[in-house]
Every structure is written in C-alpha cells, then in structure tokens.
Design an enzyme around this catalytic site. Sequence first.
Site, short mmCIF file in Angstrom:
data_model
loop_
_atom_site.label_atom_id
_atom_site.label_comp_id
_atom_site.label_asym_id
_atom_site.label_seq_id
_atom_site.Cartn_x
_atom_site.Cartn_y
_atom_site.Cartn_z
N TYR A 34 0.07 4.98 0.76
CA TYR A 34 -0.50 5.72 0.56
C TYR A 34 -0.21 6.67 1.54
CZ TYR A 34 -5.74 3.86 -0.31
OH TYR A 34 -6.93 4.49 -0.63
N SER A 35 0.65 6.37 2.99
CA SER A 35 0.95 7.29 3.82
C SER A 35 2.48 8.13 3.29
CB SER A 35 1.88 6.82 4.97
OG SER A 35 0.10 6.34 5.72
N GLU A 48 -11.04 -1.17 5.10
CA GLU A 48 -9.26 -1.61 5.77
C GLU A 48 -10.43 -1.36 7.39
OE1 GLU A 48 -6.77 1.23 5.54
OE2 GLU A 48 -5.61 0.15 6.82
N GLN A 81 0.69 -1.40 0.12
CA GLN A 81 -0.01 -0.27 0.02
C GLN A 81 0.43 1.12 -0.14
OE1 GLN A 81 -2.25 0.25 3.71
NE2 GLN A 81 -4.40 1.67 2.56
#
Lengths: 372, 397
Positions: B128-129, B244, B126
């Site tokens: 994302y951050s 999630e 992932q």
Amino acid sequence: MDFALTDEQRMLEETLTRLVADQVSPEQRRAMLAAAPNRASALWRTFAELGLLHMSFSEDVGGLGGDGTDLMIIMQALGRGLVPEPYLAGLVLPGQLLAVTANSEQQTRWLAPLLEGEHQLALAWQEIGARYDAFTVSTQATQQGDQWQLNGKKHVVLNLEAAAGTLVSARLANGKLGLFIVPADAPGTSTHLYRTIDDQPAGDLTLDSVKLPLTNCLSEDVSDKLAEVLAVGRAALCAQAIGAMEEACDQTLAYLKERKQFGVPLSTFQALQHRMVDMHLHLEQSRSMAILAATSLALPASERDYKIAAAKAYCGESARFIAEQAIQLHGAMGMTEECYVANYAKHLVMFDHYLGDSDYHLETVSELLKVA
Amino acid sequence: MNLTFSPEEQAFCEQVRRFLADALPSDISQRVRLGRHLRADDYLRWQNILSEQGWLASNWPKEFGGPGWGPVQRHIFDEECAAAHAPTVVPFGVNMVAPVIMKFGSVEQQQHYLPRILSNQDWWCQGYSEPGAGSDLAGLNTRAVRDGDHYIVNGQKTWTTLGQHANMLFCLVRTDPDAKKQAGISFLLIDMQSPGITVRPIITLDGAHEVNEVFLDNVRVPVENRVGEEGQGWTCAKFLLTHERTGIAGLGHAKQALRHLKSLASRIQHRGKPLLELPSFRQRVVKAELELMALEVTNLRVIAAARDGGVPGAESSLLKVRGSELRQELSELTRRALGPAALPFFPDFLHGEGSLDDERAQSAAASAQYFNRRKLSIYGGANEIQKSIVAKTILNM
C-alpha cells in the site's frame, strides 16, 4: 449482551423527547426558571399524568418497576433539554430512600403523595465540613422519650424550598447513621435559599433543636441504603450529563457549519474539525460509561460502587472537556448569557460537583482497584 | 440493556480457553509474554494448529471454509488469544486480502487463493504505502502498464510488514495516470518470486526487523491477477482498510497489558512499598483502567451493532484512536514502572535465540515495546487521518 431498547423503552424515549421539545424551548425554560420554585409546575403535573413519577420505583411500593436503563432514558432526555425540574433531587433520591427505609405508615404519609405528584421532597445528606463524603456527618440526633431531637446544618440541599419534607441524615448516640423526615414547617428549622450557578434551586438547612415524633425516624442505621441510593443518583447524573453533552456537541457542530470567517465556514478548518471530533470521542466514551453505570445498579455493593465511581469520574472529566470546548468553539459568543450553549457548559462543568467529583470517585476506584 | 454474555457465549469462551490451554505451544506463548520477536516458524506453527482446528480464518463465513462465527464470538476469541499470549495471526492474508477476494474477486481467484490462505501455503504482505504516499495513499505512483496479458509494474512500496517472509503481495498500482487520483488505481496480486522484486529490511528504532521496502522493477504480473475491474482498486482498498481498522483497537492486548502492568507495579518496590502505592503512579494506572472500561463497552456497542446487521463504519476510527492511545499509555507506564531496569538493551535476546537470567528477561522488552508501540497511532491510517474520517463521515463537516 444487548444495547437495544425494548419497545416500551423506545416509546418512553419518544414520549420524553417530544415532551421536552414541546415544553422546554429556550424561552419556555427561561419562564420556568423565573417562576417561584415552591410549587409544582405544569410540566411536573404532566410527568405525573404520564406515569413518569412512578417509573423508577419498585412495584411493591406502587411504582412501575423501571430499571437503570429506564432511569437513564428519562435522565438523558431531561439533560438534553436542561429541563429545570427536580426529577432526581426532589423525587428519585428521597423517594428511593423512603422506599427502602420507610414502614407502610410512613410510606402512606410521604411516598404515596410523592409518586402521585402531590408533593415533592428533598434529601439533605451533605455537610459543609465533609465535602462529598456522605458518611462524615456531624448533625446529631438524640432520642428523648417519645421524640427525637435534631441539631446541625445541612449544605446545598437541592429542591429545599419546594419540598414538603426533607430527609435528613444524622449521627445517633450509638455512632450509627440515622435518617429522619423533617417536615418543611417543623419548628427549629431555618433555611437559607439560593440558586446554584447552573440554575438549580437549593438551600442550606439549619436544624436547631428540631423535635420530631418517633414516627419521623425512617432508619436508625441507614448507611448501606444511603450508599445504594446515592449510587442510583450518580448513575442518573451520568445519564443526564450524556444528554447535555449530546446537545452541547450538536449545537457546537451546527455553529461551526454556519459561522463564517475568512469567507468560509469554520467547519472547514482542520484544527477545529479535530477539536470537534475530540468532543465526539469524549461523548461516546462517556456514553459507554453511563451505560455501564445504568446496568450496574443491581450488582453487589462493592462491584456496583466500583463501576459507578469509575463512570462518574470519567463522565465528570469528559463533561468539563466538552463544556470548555463548546465555549472555545463558539468564540466570544460562547461567553455570553444569551448563547444557549453556555447553559449547557455551566451544567456540564457543575455536574462534577454533584454527588462527588472526579477526584472523589477516582479515589474510590483507586481503593477498590483489583490488582490480580 | 445488559452487558453480559449469554450462556452459549460463555460456554464458547470456556471452549476457546480450554483449546488455548491444550494447543498453544508453551515456547511460543513464552516468547509472546516476554515481548520477544516471533520467527516465521513461530507464526506458522501456531497458524497451522489454528488451521487444523478450523479457527484460523475467524472472520470467514462457512462457505469459504471459515468457522462462520459472528462478531461476538470473534471478539471472545481475540480476547482469549491475547490473554493466553497467543501470537496475533498474520493478518494480511486471512483478514485483509481474503475479504477483498471474497467480495471483489473472480470465482477462479477465490478457488485458487482462499484455500491456500486457509492452509498457510501462502504468506501475504501488503503493498500500500509508498515513500511519497503515506496518509495520502491515493497519491501512489507505482505504475502498471498493460502489455498483452500482463501488467508491467514499476515502483516502490514501503512499510511492508513481515514482507521478508512473504511469497505473495497484494498491491495498489496506478493503471491510469490520466484519471482522477483515486480512479486510476487497480488492485493486483503479485508473486514475490517474480523477477524484478527486491525486498530490503527497514530496522525500526526498537531494533526490530518488522517492516521492509519492496522494489518492483519491470515485474510482469498476469492480468488475471487483478482483483475487480481496472480502475476499481480504490474501492477494494477502502473496503480492506475498514476491515483492518475493526480489530485495530487491540482491546485484548490492552487488557493483557494492564493486567501485566498492575502485577509488575505491585511487585516492584519504591521506598519499601509497592510502586502501585505511589500516588502519582497509581493515579495514571487508575485512569488507564477507566479508559479501558469505557473502551470495552464502546467496543461491545460496535460488536452488538455489527451482530444486529450493521457494517463496520467510522466507529472503528473512534476505537482506533482511543485504543491506540491507551495501548501507548500502558507501554509508557510499563517502561516507567521498571525504572533503571528499563535501560539495558538486549537486541540479540529480543530477536535471537539467546537467553538471559529470569529477572533481566522479564524486563528486556519493555522499552523496545514502548518505542514499537508508537506505530499504533501511525499505521492503518494515522490517528489524525482517523479524526478527519470521523469529521467527514459522522459529523459531515
């Protein structure tokens, strides 16, 4: 697994919601509290007409056979409106105990009029030296020929003044716990009447050589039945507290949106938003526990007592949390008698003092804790 | 109302239990039970077994090759897996990017990626951050500039869980720096083998290598790897976050942790009696038990609502907050229960091949897990963010 209400239950919920909205506004509630608590109110007669008094009783004693969910719906609606009627203390608790102990003659004399709304009753199970323990009883009952004689003192008996008769638990000579119905006018009884801090009519009942005919003995071994009925009462109290928690949360949220400081609504401050969300979390988790309690009434005794103790302990702590936050978020207004949410706060804190508080019930959970 | 499973659901429960007893390799469940870190091969062996059984993609509809289970069956499956010490399926492919591809992806993307997820050919992670975009995810800075049929991607992603094993990355990038924050974001699928990608480990305070930094330096990504329209990445991102959060209460794990705690505290002695009889300790166990009972019913309420046609919404935030707090409390009590035995730290044993005597092995992971579980109230949207979501979406504040 099903959390949906049946059509009948939805109708019951709607009927009650409408009834409470129409007949128990803050002003109407104040008037109801000001009225003498010794006779049935107009609202009680409406309960009777709507069949609400029959709801939680089994069909074989002339009831409607409602289950824990039906009782939950009723109690929750009464809690939302803080309805000052002794539905639990004057009807369900003494009535259900009668239903499982009384013979047909006793039922005709005491239970049938109760369900018709012709009289109310009370249940005196609590004593001052025993805190919440219903089985530590020092009131004595001795049989002498064709009558029983009762001596002792019962503490914080709800609905005592209005009751035509009071169910009294007393220790028998053989050590078992007996149950008696004591008419309001029985010679030797005296009462000290008061209201609780959350406005419920109550009193202490002193029994001084009260003589009763044999037909007033409902049971000579009532422990299991008493535990069963107190379990019903605890589940019902949880449901009532859910209603009051809902309303306390709603009123607090509305206040945060409306009240402005620093030129903006209080609801825009994150510290207050999160506090409000914490109240909501406590409410939803408690609702789950109240559902657990309402659906556990028919389980075997130890499983039932475990789940209901868990629910009562949990709801007790949540209720206090919500009450304290409701006052805090209303600021100084929350401290006033005039502020309606204060009534909910008082009820929610004192809820923990009825039928056993969080400490009492945590101990039960602890004793019954399954390790493996 | 009733809280019991139907006979069909109970039979399903039995079926899952039997399958787990037969098919879950004991060396893998032993690693999970002892709290040792799983190796890539442990995950893959288990996920291949699930794939063969047709149960890997427990949340997929039949049309895409899933078992077509409803919310109740998925719940039962998750609970039984946790009770049997099965590894958690790596969620980034099956549970996170797959629903996005099903909802927003093209037919070509669906036909290409979904079977590869089902067969464990691709390991997804992932993106994302970012270092500057945590709770404020929409503040991300990784840039994607269009160059013909490609995007050129530059930036840095972080907290990329198990990225060290992954060959595919789903990534939020800024395609329009001039649009409003959320509007300029797009959702890209990036091959981790692409030139310009560097993965660096981040070692967490429990000594584990679970998360990574991912650097993207002029990485060329074909335009056909974009999911949805350009600028619609935030819609995909929000959709994914709701998915999630639904399993994030981790109730199966909490139940397992409480069972473990109670058995531990009845074996460990304190002044000649089981620790569980020490009133202050027992009280905390009892309170955890109550919280779990409440969470279980709340979870069933959400599942029943989903079964009856609702969509996972802000209720999942409630479950996330209370579920993570409970699991943290249980990890705290487990660590405390061990007393001095919680002090020795054996990192080689936890992530390596080494062995310890039985008694040390039983307690080796407790403190490390306690520190690891601090993540539960931070990831997937910190609990404070969850509370703000509830304030906004449920309470309209």
